[in-house]
Scaffold this active site. Structure first.
Site, PDB file in Angstrom:
ATOM      1  CE  LYS A  13     -43.327  60.760   4.683  1.00 34.98           C
ATOM      2  NZ  LYS A  13     -43.732  60.566   6.059  1.00 34.98           N
ATOM      3  NE  ARG A  88     -46.891  65.034   5.622  1.00 28.12           N
ATOM      4  CZ  ARG A  88     -46.173  64.322   6.494  1.00 28.12           C
ATOM      5  NH1 ARG A  88     -45.072  64.818   7.012  1.00 28.12           N
ATOM      6  NH2 ARG A  88     -46.565  63.119   6.833  1.00 28.12           N
ATOM      7  NE  ARG A 127     -46.744  54.022  11.656  1.00 34.50           N
ATOM      8  CZ  ARG A 127     -46.397  55.080  10.928  1.00 34.50           C
ATOM      9  NH1 ARG A 127     -45.175  55.187  10.431  1.00 34.50           N
ATOM     10  NH2 ARG A 127     -47.280  56.031  10.662  1.00 34.50           N
ATOM     11  NE  ARG A 160     -47.893  58.158  13.643  1.00 38.13           N
ATOM     12  CZ  ARG A 160     -47.148  58.620  12.639  1.00 38.13           C
ATOM     13  NH1 ARG A 160     -45.887  58.251  12.518  1.00 38.13           N
ATOM     14  NH2 ARG A 160     -47.641  59.441  11.756  1.00 38.13           N
ATOM     15  NE  ARG A 171     -51.114  59.703   8.477  1.00 38.03           N
ATOM     16  CZ  ARG A 171     -50.476  58.628   8.942  1.00 38.03           C
ATOM     17  NH1 ARG A 171     -51.156  57.626   9.470  1.00 38.03           N
ATOM     18  NH2 ARG A 171     -49.176  58.549   8.871  1.00 38.03           N
TER      19      ARG A 171
HETATM   20  P1  AMP Z   1     -45.396  61.887   9.885  1.00 41.91           P
HETATM   21  O1  AMP Z   1     -44.783  61.356  11.122  1.00 41.91           O
HETATM   22  O2  AMP Z   1     -44.394  62.439   8.914  1.00 41.91           O
HETATM   23  O3  AMP Z   1     -46.364  60.925   9.238  1.00 41.91           O
HETATM   24  O4  AMP Z   1     -46.284  63.160  10.330  1.00 41.91           O
HETATM   25  C1  AMP Z   1     -47.354  63.014  11.252  1.00 41.91           C
HETATM   26  C2  AMP Z   1     -48.300  64.209  11.153  1.00 41.91           C
HETATM   27  O5  AMP Z   1     -47.603  65.410  11.516  1.00 41.91           O
HETATM   28  C3  AMP Z   1     -48.862  64.505   9.773  1.00 41.91           C
HETATM   29  O6  AMP Z   1     -49.994  63.699   9.439  1.00 41.91           O
HETATM   30  C4  AMP Z   1     -49.235  65.975   9.915  1.00 41.91           C
HETATM   31  O7  AMP Z   1     -50.395  66.130  10.694  1.00 41.91           O
HETATM   32  C5  AMP Z   1     -48.068  66.509  10.733  1.00 41.91           C
HETATM   33  N1  AMP Z   1     -46.956  66.965   9.852  1.00 41.91           N
HETATM   34  C6  AMP Z   1     -45.696  66.441   9.783  1.00 41.91           C
HETATM   35  N2  AMP Z   1     -44.958  67.097   8.876  1.00 41.91           N
HETATM   36  C7  AMP Z   1     -45.765  68.050   8.339  1.00 41.91           C
HETATM   37  C8  AMP Z   1     -45.598  69.036   7.332  1.00 41.91           C
HETATM   38  N3  AMP Z   1     -44.437  69.192   6.679  1.00 41.91           N
HETATM   39  N4  AMP Z   1     -46.652  69.847   7.046  1.00 41.91           N
HETATM   40  C9  AMP Z   1     -47.828  69.730   7.711  1.00 41.91           C
HETATM   41  N5  AMP Z   1     -48.067  68.810   8.650  1.00 41.91           N
HETATM   42  C10 AMP Z   1     -47.043  67.972   8.982  1.00 41.91           C
END
Ligand code: AMP
Length: 214
Positions: A13, A88, A127, A160, A171
């Site tokens: 995404k 989310r 990654r 990461r 996750r």
């Molecule tokens: P991402 O880069 O989208 O994989 O997000 C990395 C991390 O940020 C996630 O595993 C969550 O810990 C936090 N995070 C990002 N977006 C959200 C969201 N909408 N709600 C809660 N936590 C979020």
């Protein structure tokens, strides 16, 4: 155009919403990126959020909802935006609906990127990201020209913390419990378009463009 692109961690995404954002000239609103910047610059929000992010858990709804509500009020979002990583959870989806009604208008498209679980895990485990500019690489699928070094800015490539295998499991479980119910939420509103997000990056972007044109 107000677009939501969603899928499991590793569904692409982030990559796809950057490409679609450029094609439609609308900002990509990634809550993950916003939180990583806050963490790097050590703001109060960033330090608090890091405790959840590094464990692969979701940051509390209230924090995230406020973050996105402030962002979509900004001038550059007037003609639309593409949401990446928000909502989310169901409470976040309901809050988004409410804030869009108040400030602007509804979402135009919700695209769900479907990827097989084994492919998700191999994408995430391999990654690597540039510590300076955030550009993404992969140990097998997208290798940098120089090992361990970003092609764009020369910065060091790192994993990461939440891409470590045990956290990936957390996750994916969190996704199944909290985020997957959004598929039904948006299907019932007749907004959902589902497509396979496996294969070549450019081909997936084309599939998304075709879905958005419908
Ligand atoms: P991402 O880069 O989208 O994989 O997000 C990395 C991390 O940020 C996630 O595993 C969550 O810990 C936090 N995070 C990002 N977006 C959200 C969201 N909408 N709600 C809660 N936590 C979020």
């Amino acid at each position: 155009m107000r677009i939501l692109l969603f899928g499991a961690p590793g569904s692409g995404k982030g990559t796809q919403s950057k490409r679609i954002g450029q094609l439609f000239d609308i900002p990509q609103l990634s809550t993950g990126d916003m939180l990583r910047v806050a963490k790097k610059t050590q703001t109060k929000l960033g330090l608090e959020a890091a405790k959840f992010m590094d464990q692969g858990q979701l940051v509390p709804d209230g924090v995230i909802i406020q973050l996105i509500e402030d962002r979509i009020k900004e001038q550059d979002c007037r003609n639309g935006f593409i949401l990446d990583g928000f909502p989310r959870t169901l409470p976040q989806a309901e809050a988004l609906e409410e804030m869009l009604h108040q400030h602007i208008a509804d979402l135009d498209n919700v695209v769900y990127l479907a990827v097989d679980e084994a492919a998700l895990v191999s994408r995430l485990v391999g990654r690597r990201v540039c510590q300076n500019c955030g550009e993404e690489f992969h140990v097998s699928f997208k290798q940098p020209q120089q090992a361990g070094q970003c092609d764009k800015c020369g910065g060091p490539l790192v994993q990461r913390p939440d891409d470590e295998e045990s956290r990936i499991r957390v996750r994916l479980e969190t996704y199944a419990e909290h985020t997957a119910p959004l598929i039904e939420f948006y299907r019932q509103k007749n907004l959902l378009q589902e497509l396979s997000a496996e294969g070549e990056i450019g081909a997936i972007t084309e599939r998304i463009q075709q879905a958005l044109a419908k």
